[in-house]
Design a protein around this motif. Sequence first.
Motif, short mmCIF file in Angstrom:
data_model
loop_
_atom_site.label_atom_id
_atom_site.label_comp_id
_atom_site.label_asym_id
_atom_site.label_seq_id
_atom_site.Cartn_x
_atom_site.Cartn_y
_atom_site.Cartn_z
N GLY A 103 5.76 100.04 43.27
CA GLY A 103 7.22 99.97 43.32
C GLY A 103 7.72 98.66 42.73
O GLY A 103 8.67 98.63 41.94
N TRP A 104 7.07 97.57 43.10
CA TRP A 104 7.44 96.26 42.56
C TRP A 104 7.14 96.18 41.05
O TRP A 104 7.97 95.71 40.27
CB TRP A 104 6.69 95.15 43.30
N LEU A 105 5.95 96.67 40.66
CA LEU A 105 5.60 96.64 39.23
C LEU A 105 6.57 97.47 38.40
O LEU A 105 6.96 97.07 37.30
CB LEU A 105 4.17 97.16 39.04
N ALA A 106 6.97 98.63 38.93
CA ALA A 106 7.91 99.48 38.19
C ALA A 106 9.27 98.82 38.06
O ALA A 106 9.93 98.92 37.02
CB ALA A 106 8.04 100.83 38.90
N ALA A 107 9.70 98.13 39.13
CA ALA A 107 10.99 97.44 39.07
C ALA A 107 10.97 96.30 38.05
O ALA A 107 11.96 96.04 37.37
CB ALA A 107 11.35 96.90 40.46
N GLU A 108 9.82 95.63 37.92
CA GLU A 108 9.71 94.48 37.02
C GLU A 108 9.35 94.86 35.59
O GLU A 108 9.81 94.21 34.63
CB GLU A 108 8.64 93.51 37.56
N HIS A 109 8.53 95.91 35.41
CA HIS A 109 7.95 96.19 34.09
C HIS A 109 8.15 97.63 33.62
O HIS A 109 7.64 97.98 32.56
CB HIS A 109 6.45 95.88 34.11
N GLY A 110 8.86 98.46 34.36
CA GLY A 110 9.08 99.83 33.95
C GLY A 110 8.19 100.80 34.71
O GLY A 110 7.16 100.44 35.28
N LEU A 111 8.59 102.09 34.68
CA LEU A 111 7.93 103.10 35.51
C LEU A 111 6.52 103.45 35.03
O LEU A 111 5.69 103.87 35.83
CB LEU A 111 8.77 104.38 35.52
N ARG A 112 6.24 103.34 33.74
CA ARG A 112 5.08 104.03 33.22
C ARG A 112 3.81 103.20 33.16
O ARG A 112 2.79 103.57 33.76
CB ARG A 112 5.40 104.59 31.83
N THR A 113 3.79 102.05 32.48
CA THR A 113 2.51 101.44 32.12
C THR A 113 1.91 100.60 33.23
O THR A 113 0.77 100.85 33.68
CB THR A 113 2.68 100.57 30.86
N ALA A 114 2.62 99.58 33.70
CA ALA A 114 2.03 98.61 34.63
C ALA A 114 1.49 99.24 35.92
O ALA A 114 0.37 98.90 36.34
CB ALA A 114 3.05 97.51 34.96
N PRO A 115 2.21 100.17 36.56
CA PRO A 115 1.67 100.74 37.80
C PRO A 115 0.33 101.44 37.60
O PRO A 115 -0.55 101.40 38.48
CB PRO A 115 2.76 101.73 38.24
N PHE A 116 0.13 102.05 36.45
CA PHE A 116 -1.09 102.83 36.25
C PHE A 116 -2.24 102.01 35.67
O PHE A 116 -3.40 102.44 35.73
CB PHE A 116 -0.76 104.07 35.41
N GLY A 128 -12.03 110.39 37.41
CA GLY A 128 -10.80 109.66 37.67
C GLY A 128 -10.42 108.65 36.61
O GLY A 128 -9.24 108.28 36.49
N ILE A 129 -11.37 108.16 35.83
CA ILE A 129 -11.07 107.12 34.84
C ILE A 129 -9.96 107.51 33.87
O ILE A 129 -9.07 106.71 33.57
CB ILE A 129 -12.37 106.75 34.08
N PRO A 130 -9.94 108.75 33.32
CA PRO A 130 -8.89 109.06 32.32
C PRO A 130 -7.51 109.25 32.92
O PRO A 130 -6.52 109.25 32.16
CB PRO A 130 -9.39 110.38 31.70
N VAL A 131 -7.38 109.44 34.23
CA VAL A 131 -6.10 109.85 34.81
C VAL A 131 -4.97 108.87 34.50
O VAL A 131 -3.91 109.27 33.99
CB VAL A 131 -6.25 110.07 36.33
N PRO A 132 -5.11 107.57 34.80
CA PRO A 132 -3.99 106.67 34.53
C PRO A 132 -3.65 106.56 33.05
O PRO A 132 -2.48 106.41 32.68
CB PRO A 132 -4.46 105.32 35.10
N LEU A 133 -4.67 106.67 32.19
CA LEU A 133 -4.41 106.59 30.74
C LEU A 133 -3.61 107.79 30.26
O LEU A 133 -2.68 107.65 29.44
CB LEU A 133 -5.74 106.51 29.99
N ILE A 139 9.49 109.28 37.73
CA ILE A 139 9.19 109.57 36.32
C ILE A 139 9.60 111.00 35.98
O ILE A 139 10.18 111.27 34.92
CB ILE A 139 7.70 109.33 36.02
N ALA A 140 9.28 111.94 36.89
CA ALA A 140 9.64 113.34 36.65
C ALA A 140 11.14 113.49 36.46
O ALA A 140 11.60 114.21 35.57
CB ALA A 140 9.17 114.20 37.83
N GLU A 141 11.91 112.81 37.30
CA GLU A 141 13.36 112.96 37.26
C GLU A 141 14.00 112.16 36.13
O GLU A 141 14.87 112.67 35.41
CB GLU A 141 13.95 112.52 38.60
N GLN A 142 13.55 110.91 35.94
CA GLN A 142 14.27 110.01 35.03
C GLN A 142 13.75 110.06 33.60
O GLN A 142 14.53 109.92 32.65
CB GLN A 142 14.18 108.58 35.57
#
Length: 416
Positions: A164-177, A94-99, A43-46
């Motif tokens: 890694g799988w979620l990012a490949a299928e649904h994008g880097l940002r939302t699904a993994p977090f 920790g709750i707010p971190v992924p949001l 995410i930082a790079e792309q």
Amino acid sequence: MSDRQAPLRLGLRANAVQFTLLVAVNALVGGVLGSERTVLPLIAEQEFQLAAYTAAMTYIVAFGLTKAVTNFFAGTLSDRYGRKPVLIAGWLAGIPVPLIIIWAPAWEWVVAANVLLGVSQGLAWSTTVIMKIDLAGPQRRGLAMGLNEAAGYAAVATTALATGWLAAEHGLRTAPFLLALAYAALGLGLSLVFVRETHGYARFEATTHHGRHEQGLANTRILALTSWREPALASASHAGMVNNLNDGLAWGLFPLLFAAAGLSLTEIGLLSALYPAVWGLGQLVTGPASDRYGRKPFIVVGMFTQAVALALVAMVDSRTGWAAAAVLLGAGTAAVYPTLLAAVGDVAHPAWRARAVGVYRLWRDGGFAVGALLAGAVADLAGIRAAIWVVAAVTAAAGVLAWVRMYETHSRSTLA
């Protein structure tokens, strides 16, 4: 039933239900951390176009510094207010971190989220360690720490692979977090409803504990003992710092190295997961083995093994070679991680053990920040592989220092 009402008995078998629950809670703590391992460097790079490695690794610096300081206060707070309130506070942080990461409009938001993540991990992970030491008693401390750290880092690995799988299928940002958010919500619920206070077990053990270190130590005295004055405690702190120094390197630069070699997101996720998977599962062996064979051999051999593994990462240029290096790095880390915690538990008196664990973890997790700064600066000057070579040399030097200065702690646990 509170710990004052129940008959207090130390040991894993006597406290199996609570101990198992705390293992599950720490797995969730590790899962939140694992949500960043594969995707955040990308995410930082792309997405934020951070070309400089030092700038891209600022989130690890923020995380490491905050977690290190929070670790120190976690021990003091858990002695003053009890373990459970500190654990719950960790989950609330920790709750707010992924949001925040999902909605971040600028990189500074991601860095701020990792400040909160450091607070959360420092409070929650430190407290689960302290609570398990409270329950386990002196005889199976290595096993207790092996189970704790295995759960946490197996969850790091599983989540790194899943994201890694979620990012490949649904994008880097939302699904993994969103996965990380689910972990945090479940961890908070379990801690509020089912986890019981364990401070009474430490007080009970203190009444039966006789040794050379006085019980009523000031925080400054504990800081000095654990940082430089007591050979075993100081050696554990130094080795722990270097261990997480090389983990900061692996977290921040390995995914970028793999991506530059043309690996896919799924392949990067697999390699990013392999190292913490071996690390996590290996502790099921090394923790209890240190109860039988002693702490020092695992610490010294583990540091040297990590140094060799890092050198291998720098030398090879293939998925197979990197996979072998990841396995070796995980094995070396597994030898060190629960054993260092067990050594601190061996030496520190139960009356101030939580604060000693906090100081140890202050040094250990400060290694994240040192590693990110060192590796980022060297990578900017001479490339990623040069940074890996430098950290490999630092890790080997830490192994030599532990070999020379540290004494065996398990046979001396009654001296604490």
